[in-house]
Motif scaffolding. Structure first.
Motif, PDB file in Angstrom:
ATOM      1  N   ALA A 212       0.827  -1.206   0.000  1.00  0.00           N
ATOM      2  CA  ALA A 212       0.000   0.000   0.000  1.00  0.00           C
ATOM      3  C   ALA A 212       0.866   1.263   0.000  1.00  0.00           C
TER       4      ALA A 212
ATOM      5  N   THR B 183       2.041   2.139  -3.594  1.00  0.00           N
ATOM      6  CA  THR B 183       1.017   2.669  -4.492  1.00  0.00           C
ATOM      7  C   THR B 183       0.376   3.954  -3.998  1.00  0.00           C
ATOM      8  N   ARG B 184       0.460   4.248  -2.703  1.00  0.00           N
ATOM      9  CA  ARG B 184      -0.216   5.416  -2.151  1.00  0.00           C
ATOM     10  C   ARG B 184       0.715   6.536  -1.714  1.00  0.00           C
ATOM     11  N   ARG B 185       1.973   6.237  -1.579  1.00  0.00           N
ATOM     12  CA  ARG B 185       2.915   7.262  -1.117  1.00  0.00           C
ATOM     13  C   ARG B 185       3.882   7.717  -2.208  1.00  0.00           C
TER      14      ARG B 185
END
Length: 399
Positions: free
Chosen positions: A223, A226-228
């Motif tokens: 995660a 893909t999110r940071r």
């Protein structure tokens, strides 16, 4: 323009280039110390007017050719010499004679092609102004051989440009490929240790179980990527090993994660290390456990100078014809320690397709496969490409 007969001259050297490659392939060596391979190189080139230097940290060699047409620019050509710690399953007559070792990344071919380039350039030394450094480097497979050779002062005085080739057995026969900017990723290794308090598996409430916390960290890493981090400057974080426990009814005291971090920029490289450390520590703390993260630095990003890539493309087109150079649309997330050279010297690495003529190259075994093979008839093109890049740069620089 290049000498019109450069590729033909390289093809006339095919028996020598092939023989050297096969001799190296049969006796693969690991790490920073490759004495048998270094001796083969020196023996093969002993008849040439080269000055040889070695350093204390490795068996790496730098052979220098001084052109006979006066002072000028300085160019470096590099080939790596070490093999991989893995079995060979090719069935070749010259397959590895050393159990558990194989030239599965093409370094045998890289060294042989560089030796061929030395032959070509020495044959026209009287017309060359400037200097060529031939860098025969061990320890590319994670051992930082290029950095050690730099630290030993073997690349001084520093070249004005540097070039290298890497074979690709699952790329079309005779195609040369490259790109400006980041070509290959940085590569760091990480180790995360989650520490809790083990006990009987039937009473987890009396323990601090590190296993589910380790699993949560693995999911959170994906995660985080893909999110940071932006897809425009990609990163890869892979957990490749999880180790914990000794028996089915025992909750262990600790769990261990091992993996790799890949980035295409120095900024993201530093940030990814920081984010990973914070993530592991905070997830563990949320469950009353602790996590320690160790980052083992690997190679930096391999960044190719746009001018060097343009030069290589021009040489490839002159040697092999139109349609033989491919501009890659995106980087590859593998890593290369030629990056250390390119950090201090503008230059480029190119890929050379060595799938057999007419083969379904997409189905060929890739590098690091126990069955990796290459079409040796492409090696003269590689030797000519290296020699051509050196000759072109010495004659006109990046203009």
């Amino acid at each position: 323009m290049l000498h019109a007969d450069l590729l033909e001259q390289a093809r006339s050297l095919e028996p020598q280039i092939t023989a050297l490659r096969r001799a190296i392939h049969a006796e693969p060596e690991l790490g920073l110390h490759t004495p048998l391979t270094s001796a083969k190189v020196r023996s093969a080139l002993a008849h040439l007017p080269l000055k040889w230097r070695e350093g204390p940290s490795t068996t790496g060699l730098v052979a220098t050719l001084q052109g006979g047409a006066g002072e000028g620019r300085r160019v470096l050509l590099r080939g790596d010499m070490d093999a991989l710690e893995m079995p060979e399953e090719t069935g070749l007559e010259f397959a590895s004679a050393f159990a558990g070792r194989m030239h599965a990344c093409g370094h045998d071919a890289h060294t042989a092609m560089l030796a061929g380039a030395a032959e070509l350039l020495c044959a026209r030394a009287d017309k060359i102004a400037g200097e060529v450094q031939f860098m025969f480097q061990p320890g590319e497979e994670g051992h930082h051989g290029a950095r050690f050779m730099i630290d030993d002062g073997l690349l001084e005085p520093r070249a004005d440009a540097a070039f290298a080739l890497h074979i690709m057995p699952n790329s079309p026969h005779g195609i040369v490929a490259g790109k400006a900017g980041p070509l290959l990723a940085s590569a760091d290794r990480f180790e995360i240790t989650v520490r809790g308090d083990g006990g009987h598996a039937s009473m987890p409430h009396d323990t601090l179980d590190p296993v589910p916390v380790a699993c949560e960290i693995v999911s959170a890493i994906q995660a985080m990527v893909t999110r940071r981090f932006s897809v425009a400057d990609p990163v890869v974080a892979t957990v490749s090993k999880i180790e914990a426990g000794t028996a089915y009814n025992v909750i262990p005291d600790s769990a261990h994660l091992l993996g790799t971090l890949r980035t295409l920029s120095a900024a993201n490289r530093e940030r990814l290390r920081e984010e990973l450390t914070r993530l592991a520590e905070h997830i563990a703390a949320a469950h009353g456990l602790t996590a320690t993260t160790v980052i083992v630095p690997g190679f930096p990003v391999t960044v190719c100078d746009a001018r060097a890539v343009d030069l290589g493309e021009a040489v490839a087109r002159e040697l092999a014809g139109e349609g033989k150079f491919l501009r890659l649309s995106h980087p590859i997330m593998g890593a290369e320690d030629f990056a250390y050279v390119l950090e201090q010297t503008p230059g480029a690495m190119f890929f050379l397709g060595v799938a057999h003529q007419g083969a379904d190259w997409k189905s060929c075994c890739s590098i690091h496969s126990t069955r990796m093979m290459l079409d040796e008839s492409v090696m003269p093109l590689g030797a000519a490409l290296l020699a051509g890049c050196a000759e072109r740069f010495l004659a006109q620089g990046f203009d």
